[in-house]
Design an enzyme around this catalytic site. Structure first.
Site, PDB file in Angstrom:
ATOM      1  N   TYR A 260     -12.654 -10.042   4.338  1.00 47.26           N
ATOM      2  CA  TYR A 260     -11.727  -9.462   3.368  1.00 47.26           C
ATOM      3  C   TYR A 260     -12.236  -9.762   1.959  1.00 47.26           C
ATOM      4  O   TYR A 260     -12.696 -10.882   1.690  1.00 47.26           O
ATOM      5  CB  TYR A 260     -10.323 -10.061   3.500  1.00 47.26           C
TER       6      TYR A 260
ATOM      7  N   HIS B  93      -7.085  -4.221   3.539  1.00 41.98           N
ATOM      8  CA  HIS B  93      -7.574  -4.370   4.900  1.00 41.98           C
ATOM      9  C   HIS B  93      -8.987  -4.968   4.859  1.00 41.98           C
ATOM     10  O   HIS B  93      -9.660  -4.942   3.830  1.00 41.98           O
ATOM     11  CB  HIS B  93      -7.607  -3.021   5.617  1.00 41.98           C
TER      12      HIS B  93
ATOM     13  N   LYS C 141     -13.985   0.606   9.247  1.00 39.95           N
ATOM     14  CA  LYS C 141     -14.629  -0.604   8.766  1.00 39.95           C
ATOM     15  C   LYS C 141     -16.129  -0.502   8.996  1.00 39.95           C
ATOM     16  O   LYS C 141     -16.586   0.273   9.843  1.00 39.95           O
ATOM     17  CB  LYS C 141     -14.068  -1.841   9.460  1.00 39.95           C
TER      18      LYS C 141
END
Length: 386
Positions: A290, A298, A331
């Protein structure tokens, strides 16, 4: 404006990146800006540096260590003040009765309308639940709207359905643009007290906190070795390291490729670069990175740790499956290869009696490991064709 105020509130709560106290925070004395071309700035900088290091004690040396209990192969923190400190200063650990942030006590006080909750702040779990309910309601109403519009196009709509269609056309756009914002106060007036709740409350006050903060082994050792802010059941640093290795691999002496050691090397690497590192088990990887922490954004990267020993730890199907899952949640997938020393060199450093400072021993051990990062991208034919 509400979003801005909420961000300012989060910045105030999570102002510290690590659970350490700096001299500039305690004494209000910070080192001035240094301008290489200005001799006066050099002089002022040196005077302030000597002042900080001679007239004032190091604040962290006077701070009481956080007590971490090691029971049944679990590292736990039960003191509420310590729990808040470790979570708000670096997002260490996980609440055992919460998704991540230990908010069971606040949620229980809100649910039972008890007197102890002064601010009555809505927790992140309640925010997520409220947003999911609103999203579910929006999808239901949108489905009704689409069915009625289809009937209208076919000319098979009744008068009552035409009125309902017109109402839905006004309601659905508002549901879609609705945005639940965390605030204060408990709007739930219907308090339902379960049988097990009676053992937790007395005179309308919560008397028991059933939740504790559970720490990962790599988090505990980082807090002990890198920051020295915890004390773990009277274990020395070497004993703690050995116990952490035993959690993964039961052997009389730590192995150079022990999963705990490889995980810690990567964890320490990214923590030292300023990333907030959390467990990545829910996405099928080892760690999540993070930029600031869970309340802000997120995770941006999913980390998969691989020992660089020339062996194939994951086959193509496993790697493709992980990449698909990680790509679905938007991601980036990072493969981290860890080079490690020989077992003989590791044993020499581990068993050496020349170290008076245990911190130096582990500095030398961990310094012999190297980290290499590879960004893995899943090839999507529909997006890369000419």
């Amino acid at each position: 404006m509400a979003k801005r105020n909420n961000k300012q509130q989060l910045n105030k709560i999570y102002a510290n990146a690590l659970p350490v106290t700096l001299s500039s925070e305690k004494y209000g004395i910070a080192l001035p800006n240094l301008f290489p071309h200005n001799p006066i700035s050099w002089l002022f900088y040196l005077v302030r540096l000597v002042q900080v290091n001679t007239l004032y004690s190091v604040p962290q040396s006077t701070v009481e260590l956080v007590n971490v209990k090691y029971e049944d192969s679990i590292f736990k923190v039960t003191d509420e003040e310590s729990i808040a400190k470790l979570w708000r200063s670096g997002f260490f650990g996980k609440g055992t009765l919460s998704r991540s942030e230990p908010t069971w006590k606040e949620r229980t006080i809100n649910r039972l309308n008890l007197e102890e909750n002064e601010a009555n702040v809505v927790s992140m779990e309640e925010v997520t639940s409220k947003r999911r309910d609103e999203r579910k309601k929006f999808k239901t109403e949108r489905s009704k709207l689409q069915d009625l519009e289809l009937k209208e196009r076919k000319g098979d709509i009744s008068a009552d359905e035409a009125i309902q269609l017109e109402n839905l056309r006004n309601v659905v756009p508002n549901l879609r643009s609705a945005n639940f914002k965390p605030g204060f106060g408990n709007d739930n007036k219907d308090t339902v007290i379960r049988l097990e709740d009676l053992e937790l409350i007395e005179s309308n006050i919560l008397i028991k906190n059933l939740e504790f903060l559970q720490l990962q082994a790599i988090e505990v050792f980082f807090l002990k070795f890198a920051l020295n802010v915890v004390q773990v059941s009277n274990l020395t640093m070497k004993q703690l390291f050995y116990e952490c290795c035993l959690l993964v691999e039961n052997s009389p002496s730590p192995n150079v490729t022990n999963k705990f050691i490889l995980d810690y090397v990567v964890y320490h690497h990214y923590r030292s670069l300023g990333w907030c590192v959390r467990s990545g088990v829910k996405f099928g990887c080892d760690q999540l990175l993070y930029k600031r922490g869970p309340p802000f954004t997120h995770a941006e990267y999913c980390i998969l740790i691989i020992p660089n020993d020339g062996k194939e730890k994951y086959d193509w199907f496993e790697m493709a499956a992980k990449a698909r899952v990680i790509g679905t949640v938007k991601k980036s997938f990072v493969l981290v290869y860890v080079d490690f020393p020989t077992q003989a060199k590791f044993d020499l450093l581990w068993n050496s009696e020349e170290y008076e400072d245990e911190g130096q021993r582990f500095h030398d051990i961990l310094h012999s490991y190297k980290v290499t990062e590879v960004l893995y991208r899943r090839w999507a034919p529909s997006k890369t064709r000419d």
